[in-house]
Design an enzyme around this catalytic site. Sequence first.
Site, mmCIF file in Angstrom:
data_model
loop_
_atom_site.group_PDB
_atom_site.id
_atom_site.type_symbol
_atom_site.label_atom_id
_atom_site.label_comp_id
_atom_site.label_asym_id
_atom_site.label_seq_id
_atom_site.Cartn_x
_atom_site.Cartn_y
_atom_site.Cartn_z
ATOM 1 N N ASN A 109 0.805 -1.104 0.032
ATOM 2 C CA ASN A 109 0.006 -0.071 0.072
ATOM 3 C C ASN A 109 0.730 1.379 -0.046
ATOM 4 O O ASN A 109 1.933 0.796 -0.088
ATOM 5 C CB ASN A 109 -0.976 -0.075 1.263
ATOM 6 N N ASP A 149 -8.632 -9.834 0.243
ATOM 7 C CA ASP A 149 -7.860 -9.084 0.980
ATOM 8 C C ASP A 149 -7.835 -7.637 0.531
ATOM 9 O O ASP A 149 -7.784 -6.702 1.375
ATOM 10 C CB ASP A 149 -6.518 -9.604 1.478
#
Lengths: 347, 347, 347
Positions: B26, B220
């Site tokens: 991320n 996820d």
Amino acid sequence: MSERGAAGPGPAAIQVSRIMRPDDANFAGNVHGGIILKMIEEAGAIISTRHCNSQAGEPCVAALARVERTDFLSPVCIGEVANVSAEITYTSRHSVEVQVNVMSENILTGAKKVTNKATLWYVPLSLKNVNKVVEVPPIQYARKEQEEEGKKRYEEQKLDRLETKQRNGDVIFPIINPDRQTKEPHTVGYSQSSLIHLVGPSDCTLLGFVHGGVTMKLMDEVAGIVAARHCKTNIVTASVDAINFHEKIKKGSVITISGRMTFTSNKSMEIEVFVDADPFVDEARERYRAVSAFFTYVSLSKEGKPLPVPQLLTETEDEKRRFEEGKGRYLQTKAKRQAQLQQAALQ
Amino acid sequence: MSERGAAGPGPAAIQVSRIMRPDDANFAGNVHGGIILKMIEEAGAIISTRHCNSQAGEPCVAALARVERTDFLSPVCIGEVANVSAEITYTSRHSVEVQVNVMSENILTGAKKVTNKATLWYVPLSLKNVNKVVEVPPIQYARKEQEEEGKKRYEEQKLDRLETKQRNGDVIFPIINPDRQTKEPHTVGYSQSSLIHLVGPSDCTLLGFVHGGVTMKLMDEVAGIVAARHCKTNIVTASVDAINFHEKIKKGSVITISGRMTFTSNKSMEIEVFVDADPFVDEARERYRAVSAFFTYVSLSKEGKPLPVPQLLTETEDEKRRFEEGKGRYLQTKAKRQAQLQQAALQ
Amino acid sequence: MSERGAAGPGPAAIQVSRIMRPDDANFAGNVHGGIILKMIEEAGAIISTRHCNSQAGEPCVAALARVERTDFLSPVCIGEVANVSAEITYTSRHSVEVQVNVMSENILTGAKKVTNKATLWYVPLSLKNVNKVVEVPPIQYARKEQEEEGKKRYEEQKLDRLETKQRNGDVIFPIINPDRQTKEPHTVGYSQSSLIHLVGPSDCTLLGFVHGGVTMKLMDEVAGIVAARHCKTNIVTASVDAINFHEKIKKGSVITISGRMTFTSNKSMEIEVFVDADPFVDEARERYRAVSAFFTYVSLSKEGKPLPVPQLLTETEDEKRRFEEGKGRYLQTKAKRQAQLQQAALQ
């Protein structure tokens, strides 16, 4: 595990395994040699970076400097598992030699084959100053001769790197995909090809430079296009000559990967591949030659048997000279292999 | 290496290592839990397919049936190496239990951390007839108790699979990305999200069905979007509840992965994720629920410390019921963990 | 090579080639039009970024502003090489026109086909300040008329961009994958579809915004799903209407790509596609419409011949209006093509 394996507190071997996917292979289901080269390099980069940071000192990232000549002993297919294991076999003050073995495994039949044995040289670059080479912690050798043999290999590759650095500087313009309609089949111009790739974040190491394995994968891809254009059959990588990575390539660069056929024997083709980098947003830097290498390809029938290769038609003086040079490399490799076979028979 | 490790003619452990890339993480540089789950599943698929084909018999491919609850013990960062090792710890007549351990390794500092321990169950499907489950060759156990403990785990998971299969049938409509302008922040509707993906060849096994790991990665991803929409901070996967794979998903299907928040504690969020498959070119088959699971996320400060999580605002009766159920799971897990800690302190 | 080719110190043409892989194609082995659009855009981005940085000045990255209408003249198959060549044909003060030609090449037979001709417009954005458009160095023209014709094309596209910007603002809600059980086959609702994608680092340029080519690939993917749901046959992209990129899409956004059928002729389908971006972690920014376009698809038999298309059933007033508008575009394109053929016959 390896005959030249280092023992003692040296870093543990590492293993990388992966199932081969449809995108890893050509239309005949044979995995591209470039995919294997990329996995080999990733294993080498992990083990050598780990080793170079194993003692207190400047944090560093191992950059690929050279891959020794490697043969592709048997093709790998979609659905098979490629098991890549790497270990460090020699260290000089500023470089690390990594020995990598690749086994293909058909997990349905249990059949295993040795696919490759490769030797890679890495140089640790400081994380803070990418132009600084840091010192490599020495490994321990089980036997004295291991160190001596390693040193010999180190000296040999150093010499070869210097030589190709000079040769490398020669060529300055990329090969453009020709208008093949105007070219005779089987000429050099007919099959020569280029790929262009914009370097993205996932192609790069922590230092922001392209992974050697990413470059090699693209080199194999262009060599494969040249070979297929020449033969019009299913072709696979047979071997790669030693590759030297003279210059780093930065994130955001555009790289042009060009290939041209230099030589054909009855059953093999030699393709010269160049990588030119253009850091085009960076005004200070001109386009430069980053890597060059020779790939050897063979043509396979549907049953996987080697097929005869159409002879390369050379037209210009340069093409004729390169053909003779390629013939020289071919004969030298052949002689070396026969000597090894004889030696093996004597033992 | 493992306390419950099987000995004898059982297949050797395998190891998969990979450097984490920018695409794996991320914006804060934390690797997505889904990337780790995908690596775990690939290692499990290799070792169990290899084992199930280790005796003469029908060629087969191991398909993921279930992943036991797993905790993400510490975050992994870009540039670190994830080392995944897998071994078979139990076999029933028709299924294989695989134990997987994940260690993250900072190859610059040498620091290593246990990231995950996961248990996966595979079922071998015939390569010729995908609806036929073939027999699993038994493994040998070093100690008698290992077999008994394995059998106990087998019976427990079998029961749980039956139960969730019933629960799974309940929900039939997908969750849509909401028009958030009309929603209050911190409500269920405000953060609920979906991803929709067309299944390509490289997502699939040799049988032409989606790899369990590919599904878990997408699950996820959507859970992470829900959590980020709720908190507006850097969020990471803390744990995944047991996941059951009731139905296979075929190549060419469109899959919708939907997530909605069900519960928040002071420092964690529970997100329920559904996977619905639409084999849209196949007229005979309706859209169906393929998988569902609960993911737990935490919010991290820039220094990596857990942050308080805004409380979930429940509006409908269903939302309130799900919140209470989530609270039940949360308290149960907490109690179990404390019991383990006490037991460990006593030993 | 090109009739309108620029001469003089203008930047050399570039060429990008790639072998088409299984993941590039549908189940019938036809490469998705979106893959070709993505390659076209990558070549355009490279040549225009290179040109805009060719003179001393602010470093910049060329961002895609518009793609002119393009036809897919012949399908490309797995294993073939797509050769994409690009050159700059016009520059205004703040924009660059790039002409791209795509040839597919069967490297086994040597057969070549023209696949596409596309015209793209790029705008250079400063690397330091993404909201600043920098000046474009002018190119030299071989003939005076080339500049005048380029200027005419420039004015035309500018007008069209303004127009669609207004139309673009109209639509505000995304299209949801329907519960098809409740819909009649061949209605608009039956086939309408969406994909939802989280934008990762590899989808983005150096500026951190999505490559135009990545967006076009996803748009073509959703249009293909709509067409396949309507016909249940093998479908391929026939053409794409002019696409305007009004708004940039930032890394980390969630993008929803939605498609609905607007019109069918006897042998073609028109699908309207919308791209909505949600920069969800950024509280200041609402979800917005980033791009929209019309794709035309045809249905092919196993032998590659066009098949009749089931007529679209329109139910609501809006659907009927859009059908008539689509019919207008269809007749206009048909008339234009016939005029071109007549003109060609006269010459």
